[in-house]
Design a protein around this motif. Structure first.
Motif, PDB file in Angstrom:
ATOM      1  N   SER A   1       0.847  -1.186   0.000  1.00 60.31           N
ATOM      2  CA  SER A   1       0.000   0.000   0.000  1.00 60.31           C
ATOM      3  C   SER A   1       0.891   1.247   0.000  1.00 60.31           C
ATOM      4  O   SER A   1       1.901   1.293   0.710  1.00 60.31           O
ATOM      5  CB  SER A   1      -0.889   0.021   1.239  1.00 60.31           C
ATOM      6  OG  SER A   1      -1.544   1.277   1.354  1.00 60.31           O
ATOM      7  N   PRO A   2       0.531   2.277  -0.756  1.00 60.36           N
ATOM      8  CA  PRO A   2       1.344   3.499  -0.790  1.00 60.36           C
ATOM      9  C   PRO A   2       1.140   4.420   0.404  1.00 60.36           C
ATOM     10  O   PRO A   2       1.771   5.477   0.487  1.00 60.36           O
ATOM     11  CB  PRO A   2       0.870   4.182  -2.077  1.00 60.36           C
ATOM     12  CG  PRO A   2      -0.552   3.757  -2.214  1.00 60.36           C
ATOM     13  CD  PRO A   2      -0.600   2.339  -1.702  1.00 60.36           C
TER      14      PRO A   2
ATOM     15  N   SER B   1      -4.217  -2.657  -0.948  1.00 63.06           N
ATOM     16  CA  SER B   1      -3.891  -1.750  -2.043  1.00 63.06           C
ATOM     17  C   SER B   1      -4.591  -0.412  -1.839  1.00 63.06           C
ATOM     18  O   SER B   1      -4.741   0.377  -2.771  1.00 63.06           O
ATOM     19  CB  SER B   1      -4.327  -2.360  -3.383  1.00 63.06           C
ATOM     20  OG  SER B   1      -5.710  -2.670  -3.347  1.00 63.06           O
TER      21      SER B   1
ATOM     22  N   GLN C   1      -5.384   3.315  -1.234  1.00 59.62           N
ATOM     23  CA  GLN C   1      -4.613   4.473  -1.655  1.00 59.62           C
ATOM     24  C   GLN C   1      -4.555   5.564  -0.596  1.00 59.62           C
ATOM     25  O   GLN C   1      -3.755   6.476  -0.688  1.00 59.62           O
ATOM     26  CB  GLN C   1      -5.212   5.045  -2.949  1.00 59.62           C
ATOM     27  CG  GLN C   1      -5.184   4.072  -4.113  1.00 59.62           C
ATOM     28  CD  GLN C   1      -3.772   3.657  -4.481  1.00 59.62           C
ATOM     29  OE1 GLN C   1      -2.955   4.497  -4.878  1.00 59.62           O
ATOM     30  NE2 GLN C   1      -3.470   2.368  -4.359  1.00 59.62           N
ATOM     31  N   ASN C   2      -5.431   5.498   0.404  1.00 60.64           N
ATOM     32  CA  ASN C   2      -5.412   6.481   1.478  1.00 60.64           C
ATOM     33  C   ASN C   2      -5.958   5.849   2.753  1.00 60.64           C
ATOM     34  O   ASN C   2      -6.541   4.759   2.725  1.00 60.64           O
ATOM     35  CB  ASN C   2      -6.187   7.752   1.114  1.00 60.64           C
ATOM     36  CG  ASN C   2      -7.619   7.441   0.710  1.00 60.64           C
ATOM     37  OD1 ASN C   2      -8.397   6.934   1.516  1.00 60.64           O
ATOM     38  ND2 ASN C   2      -7.972   7.743  -0.535  1.00 60.64           N
TER      39      ASN C   2
ATOM     40  N   GLU D   1      -8.166  14.004   0.256  1.00 65.50           N
ATOM     41  CA  GLU D   1      -7.801  12.628   0.562  1.00 65.50           C
ATOM     42  C   GLU D   1      -9.038  11.764   0.757  1.00 65.50           C
ATOM     43  O   GLU D   1      -9.014  10.565   0.542  1.00 65.50           O
ATOM     44  CB  GLU D   1      -6.937  12.604   1.825  1.00 65.50           C
ATOM     45  CG  GLU D   1      -6.358  11.254   2.209  1.00 65.50           C
ATOM     46  CD  GLU D   1      -7.264  10.459   3.137  1.00 65.50           C
ATOM     47  OE1 GLU D   1      -6.897   9.321   3.441  1.00 65.50           O
ATOM     48  OE2 GLU D   1      -8.319  10.948   3.530  1.00 65.50           O
TER      49      GLU D   1
END
Length: 423
Positions: free
Chosen positions: A50-51, A75, A77-78, A157
């Motif tokens: 996960s970023p 996965s 993103q936020n 976000e």
């Protein structure tokens, strides 16, 4: 249906992690032993993809910077998207569906006989199933599925349609809207809640941008700002690294009724906690500059001493005697029970010894109230030399200055005022 396409592996991992009844501050959100398995419910040390980054802290205080990796298994993103895997629509594991503002069926529709991994467990809660959460919702509210008209999120976000937009100020932080905007590099669930547990009610963080709002002494003794009158709630706050069953014995959380209480200290209660970000709102009057957010065209009100409604005091202590004897008691506006009732199970009441706080008038997550007429009026610059600023009807703006929304108010228009002042 769920709006987010996350990997199946995350759902599987979290369902396994919820193999027992979970509450705030325990399983997977705290109560960790030295050999806990709870970390693996959300994190992987070497195989996270996960970023999402982690928040940087300096001497225990968040700097507002995001660094490194949060090592989350998904996965997503936020952070909001990650939390919604359990706390969103049709999500496993948690009954607290904050997207819909609903206390739903959670891990089982049979609340008296939850069987997981072959082990029977009682769902010990005083919450009402299929009822609106005390904090409201970020997208809709309860079974009505009515869309919220304001929500406690201001940064892009956020993931639902109602929560997107440009970054707005965190009103009341610092001395100006510019300073307040700079703090909101990213606003999400973990801006207010600590997923690893805290000394406070409902995982409310022990440290906010304005400073400490609870925490633990050097000996590990909890020093909470926000406590509860829920049945079996530990009146001195949640301890770290203590046996979970020990602290949870007799505890029955209530997510559908406001039961935060006032401990008698002017700065240590739900309003004192909110002031960890909204610093100026916990004071009777201080300077603040709303800049272009409170303006008539290009003309700004400017930096002024703004006056604010008092909080953190019993209703009987207000100077207007009619307030103490003539409130409209309909249960919509919850007061904070005082500390004298600390060892008694009870709900927020209309008692003259109970106190008014931020969440007496506002919800924490989202609200569906509607603003009309004077409640959506604006401040305009007058041509009069004696009165340079005045209020003017401004229909169709959606709400009050400065954010043009229902401002998380629990009642339509100015119902939160009339229920107390009863004019």
């Amino acid at each position: 249906m769920k709006k987010y396409a996350l990997l199946v592996v995350l759902t599987v991992v979290l369902v396994l992690a919820m193999s027992g009844v979970a509450y705030a501050n325990f399983g997977p959100h705290g109560g960790y032993s030295k050999d806990t398995d709870a970390c693996a419910g959300c994190h992987r040390a070497h195989t996270s993809f996960s970023p999402i980054q982690r928040t940087e802290y300096l001497n225990g205080t968040p700097t507002g910077n995001l660094v490194g990796s949060a090592l989350l298994v998904s996965s997503a993103q936020n952070m909001t998207e990650f939390c919604y895997v359990c706390h969103g629509n049709d999500a496993p594991g948690a009954s607290t569906n904050v997207a819909a503002g609903l206390f739903d069926g959670g891990p089982s529709t049979d609340i008296n006989d939850v069987t997981l991994d072959g082990v029977q467990a009682l769902y010990n809660t005083n919450s009402s199933f299929d009822t609106t959460l005390n904090g409201g919702g970020f997208d809709t509210m309860g079974l009505s599925s009515t869309s919220v008209t304001s929500m406690h999120s201001m940064a892009p976000e956020a993931v639902s349609n109602n929560m997107t937009g440009t970054v707005a100020p965190m009103w009341g932080y610092g001395a100006s809207a510019t300073a307040a905007t700079g703090v909101l590099a990213e606003f999400n669930c973990t801006s207010c809640h600590d997923p690893h547990g805290s000394s406070n009610y409902r995982l409310l963080k022990d440290s906010l941008p304005g400073g400490a709002v609870g925490g633990y002494s050097l000996l590990g003794v909890p020093t909470p700002y926000v406590v509860s009158s829920e049945e079996g709630y530990p009146i001195l706050g949640w301890k770290k690294h203590q046996d979970g069953a020990d602290q949870m014995a007799g505890y029955k959380p209530n997510y559908t009724a406001p039961q935060y209480r006032n401990n008698g200290l002017m700065d240590q209660n739900i309003s004192g906690w909110c002031a960890g970000c909204h610093e100026r709102y916990d004071e009777s009057g201080t300077a603040y500059n709303y800049e272009g957010y409170l303006a008539d065209g290009a003309t700004q009100v400017g930096a002024r001493d703004f006056h604010r409604h008092p909080v953190n005091r019993p209703v009987a202590a207000f100077p207007n005697s009619s307030l103490a004897v003539e409130p409209i008691v309909d249960g919509l506006l919850p007061l904070e029970p005082n500390m004298a009732a600390a060892e008694q199970a009870g709900t927020a009441t209309w008692n003259l010894g109970d106190s008014i706080g931020c969440l007496t008038c506002h919800r924490a997550h989202g609200e569906t109230s509607q603003m009309s007429g004077w409640a959506e009026s604006g401040v305009v610059n007058s041509a009069s030399a004696s009165t340079s600023w005045t209020v003017q009807l401004e229909p169709g703006t959606g709400g009050v200055n400065p954010n043009k929304s229902s401002a998380l108010l629990r009642a339509n228009d100015r119902g939160v005022c009339e229920r107390c002042h009863n004019k």
